[in-house]
Scaffold this active site. Sequence first.
Site, PDB file in Angstrom:
ATOM      1  N   HIS A  72      10.758 -27.315  -9.664  1.00 47.01           N
ATOM      2  CA  HIS A  72      11.485 -28.563  -9.405  1.00 47.01           C
ATOM      3  C   HIS A  72      10.494 -29.701  -9.201  1.00 47.01           C
ATOM      4  O   HIS A  72       9.600 -29.608  -8.366  1.00 47.01           O
ATOM      5  CB  HIS A  72      12.349 -28.435  -8.137  1.00 47.01           C
ATOM      6  N   TYR A 200      19.665 -33.224  -0.304  1.00 44.15           N
ATOM      7  CA  TYR A 200      19.720 -33.244   1.161  1.00 44.15           C
ATOM      8  C   TYR A 200      20.577 -34.451   1.535  1.00 44.15           C
ATOM      9  O   TYR A 200      20.289 -35.567   1.076  1.00 44.15           O
ATOM     10  CB  TYR A 200      18.331 -33.453   1.774  1.00 44.15           C
ATOM     11  N   PRO A 292      14.630 -25.476   9.246  1.00 40.25           N
ATOM     12  CA  PRO A 292      14.485 -25.276   7.802  1.00 40.25           C
ATOM     13  C   PRO A 292      14.492 -26.560   6.959  1.00 40.25           C
ATOM     14  O   PRO A 292      14.286 -26.488   5.746  1.00 40.25           O
ATOM     15  CB  PRO A 292      15.703 -24.408   7.456  1.00 40.25           C
ATOM     16  N   LYS A 296       9.638 -25.294   5.193  1.00 38.61           N
ATOM     17  CA  LYS A 296       8.246 -24.967   5.503  1.00 38.61           C
ATOM     18  C   LYS A 296       8.026 -23.555   6.056  1.00 38.61           C
ATOM     19  O   LYS A 296       6.888 -23.081   6.084  1.00 38.61           O
ATOM     20  CB  LYS A 296       7.680 -25.979   6.522  1.00 38.61           C
ATOM     21  N   TYR A 384       6.083 -32.479   1.637  1.00 39.27           N
ATOM     22  CA  TYR A 384       7.083 -31.549   1.093  1.00 39.27           C
ATOM     23  C   TYR A 384       6.433 -30.570   0.106  1.00 39.27           C
ATOM     24  O   TYR A 384       6.736 -29.375   0.116  1.00 39.27           O
ATOM     25  CB  TYR A 384       8.226 -32.329   0.423  1.00 39.27           C
TER      26      TYR A 384
END
Length: 389
Positions: A72, A200, A292, A296, A384
């Site tokens: 991704h 998200y 979560p 990580k 990220y």
Amino acid sequence: MRTQVVIIGAGPSGLLLSQLLHKSGVDCVVLERRDPDYVLSRIRAGVLEQGMVDMLERAGVSERMHKEGLPHDGFTIAVGDNRLRMDLKGLTGKNVMVYGQTEVTKDLMDAHDARDAEVIYDAENVTPLDFDGDNPRVTYEKDGVTHEIACDFICGCDGFHGVSRASVPDGAVTEYEKVYPFGWLGILSYVKPVDHELIYANHANGFALASMRSDILSRYYIQVPAGTDVNKWSDEAIWNELKIRLGAEAAAKMETGPSIEKSIAPLRSFVAEPLRFGRLFLAGDAGHIVPPTGAKGLNLAASDIHYLSEGLIEFYGEKSSAGVDAYSSRALARIWKAERFSWWMTTLLHQFPELGAFNAKIQQSEMDYLASSKAAQTVLAENYVGLPF
Ligand code: APR
Ligand code: PHB
């Protein structure tokens, strides 16, 4: 029986460590309390940083991941009907791999089976002993018989509730903890993902996440108050809530179906310091937990194992204890950065009604800043995709 390293716990941390040690000729035995099916039944996160992908390659367990995993290049943050894409690849030159933790564990288990590695499942009452001296040992029971393994080092890879951290004398460990007043209700369902990337979302009703395991298997989460009974949420109620929280564009495309797994995970930040007690080390969830939101947890377990395996391999190969001596401080430096990022993502994307209107305004301005600043997006993206290790 004697070996060089005893590893407690056959989750991703323990199996990855054992695999890397084996590649470098270090002998180890893995002791796991449960059976393999139980270990594989736990559905957990599914986003791998490039650093972890590289480690799985080095460990010789990356073939299926490269075939079935989904690279991704970005993800979306949705607030109401506004969507903001984080172009991870454009901002950092790196991407992430969507591949479930269960699959990583399965690949590691298959590699252990293929080389007939010493992994002892259903080991009861595993007890690390004498790790404050030069001759540590571990006892356990299996089928009613007590066994003892003498070793040079014990690696506690036995998760948050394991025996390793609990065996450290009171006062030798400092624990830092933050418990959030909510959890994530997650479902797994054989439906097409709503988008080709993750979404998200922060909505007035609470956080939501649209994730996936493959082109036909989706993973979704919603924020629920701590203490919520999972049985109070029907599949239909969850799908309805997801449609509200993820916004109109996602709602219009969302396929729904029966859940094949449904559970609630509490959100917690936790770090134990140090991660070494004589000849006992803690790694992975045994030493730290992240909420979560930043994906990580598994990646942090992998970076611990990177530092720990390097230290142990150096100890045997070069007769130097520099790497094992540096393990705790090297690992903790990276852990705290991931703790900070996970706390920040959690704070940005969840509803905190108890913190009042001022907090809500700050959260909104944080989102506005993120939307308007490439520098802010770069900070998010570089964390990220994973800080170097
Ligand atoms: N004796 C032997 N094994 C034990 C004991 C014990 N007393 N206690 C726990 N275990 C085993 C558990 O059964 C489990 O299989 O240790 C293993 C720990 O695995 P995980 O909890 O998956 O921890 P870890 O391998 O560090 O993986 C970290 O898991 O929770 C996620 O977000 C986290 O993705 C991260 C990853
Ligand atoms: C998941 O797919 O389970 C997942 C993905 C991203 C997260 C957390 C969980 O941040």
